[in-house]
Design an enzyme around this catalytic site. Structure first.
Site, short mmCIF file in Angstrom:
data_model
loop_
_atom_site.label_atom_id
_atom_site.label_comp_id
_atom_site.label_asym_id
_atom_site.label_seq_id
_atom_site.Cartn_x
_atom_site.Cartn_y
_atom_site.Cartn_z
N GLY A 50 29.18 84.54 72.08
CA GLY A 50 28.54 85.74 72.60
C GLY A 50 29.53 86.90 72.57
N GLN A 55 32.93 95.05 74.79
CA GLN A 55 34.02 94.33 74.10
C GLN A 55 34.31 94.88 72.72
OE1 GLN A 55 32.17 90.28 75.02
NE2 GLN A 55 34.36 89.83 75.08
N CYS A 100 36.99 83.85 77.01
CA CYS A 100 36.41 85.16 76.74
C CYS A 100 37.17 85.79 75.57
CB CYS A 100 36.53 86.04 77.97
SG CYS A 100 35.90 87.71 77.71
N LEU A 101 36.43 86.35 74.60
CA LEU A 101 37.09 86.93 73.42
C LEU A 101 37.98 88.12 73.78
CD1 LEU A 101 34.19 86.74 70.79
CD2 LEU A 101 36.13 85.18 71.08
N HIS A 142 27.47 85.26 81.39
CA HIS A 142 28.82 85.74 81.04
C HIS A 142 28.73 87.13 80.41
CE1 HIS A 142 33.01 84.97 79.25
NE2 HIS A 142 32.61 86.08 78.65
N GLU A 143 27.79 87.29 79.45
CA GLU A 143 27.68 88.57 78.74
C GLU A 143 27.14 89.67 79.65
OE1 GLU A 143 29.32 88.60 76.15
OE2 GLU A 143 29.37 86.43 75.83
N HIS A 146 29.80 91.25 81.60
CA HIS A 146 30.55 92.27 80.84
C HIS A 146 29.90 93.65 80.97
CE1 HIS A 146 33.80 90.27 78.79
NE2 HIS A 146 33.02 89.32 78.32
CO CO Z 1 33.64 87.51 77.57
#
Ligand code: CO
Length: 178
Positions: A50, A55, A100-101, A142-143, A146
């Site tokens: 995701g 991000q 997390c990216l 999670h997204e 963000h």
């Molecule tokens: Co993340």
């Protein structure tokens, strides 16, 4: 809009955009659709499941995910969610390790609702609704975090937070060096 989706890259902590509450998307333009497609590409390149618009440096209420847990079996590269909202179905919670990216090398156990319903717009502006009590439910939550400026480090238990302190400091230092 003066924005070239091709130039987008994944931004990492402590970029301040990751802490902003993202703005709802009004008209869904071709640029917004192109950004969504680029986000799907970046998500796959980074081997993620995701990715949220903040991000990639855009304070928009939009995220993308894989279609299912079995990425190899997928024929569609990903799904775009615009102005997503989540309704929690019941009080059941589960704990699972997440990464997390935007937080390279940081992982921790995160407690989340198990069953949620997601409502969003697709890239054509059509509303859709999905319910899940497994893998996708966790990604959506999670997204969505963000889009509200919330990161997994905010939700880790004190032990995990201590364990990742060094990695966070290194991320801070990397950014200062430019
Ligand atoms: Co993340």
């Amino acid at each position: 809009m003066d924005l070239d989706p091709v130039s987008l890259t994944i931004v990492t902590y402590p970029d301040p955009i990751l802490r902003q509450k993202a703005e709802p998307i009004g008209e869904i333009t071709s640029t917004i659709r192109a950004v969504g497609e680029k986000m799907i590409e970046l998500m796959h390149q980074a081997d993620g499941v995701g990715l949220a618009a903040p991000q990639v440096g855009l304070s928009w209420r939009m995220f993308v995910t894989v279609i299912s847990q079995d990425k190899q079996a997928e024929t569609i590269p990903g799904r775009i969610y615009i102005n997503p909202e989540i309704t929690i179905e019941n009080r059941e919670l589960a704990i699972l390790e997440e990464g997390c990216l935007s937080l390279p090398d940081i992982r921790g156990d995160i407690r989340r609702s198990i069953a949620v319903t997601l409502n969003a717009l697709d890239p054509d502006g059509n509303p859709f609704s999905m319910t899940d009590d497994d893998f996708m439910s966790r990604i959506w939550q999670h997204e969505l975090d963000h889009l509200n400026g919330v990161l997994i480090i905010d939700k880790m238990n004190p032990m995990d937070r201590i364990a990742v302190r060094k990695a966070l400091k290194e991320l801070d230092a990397t950014t200062i060096k430019g």
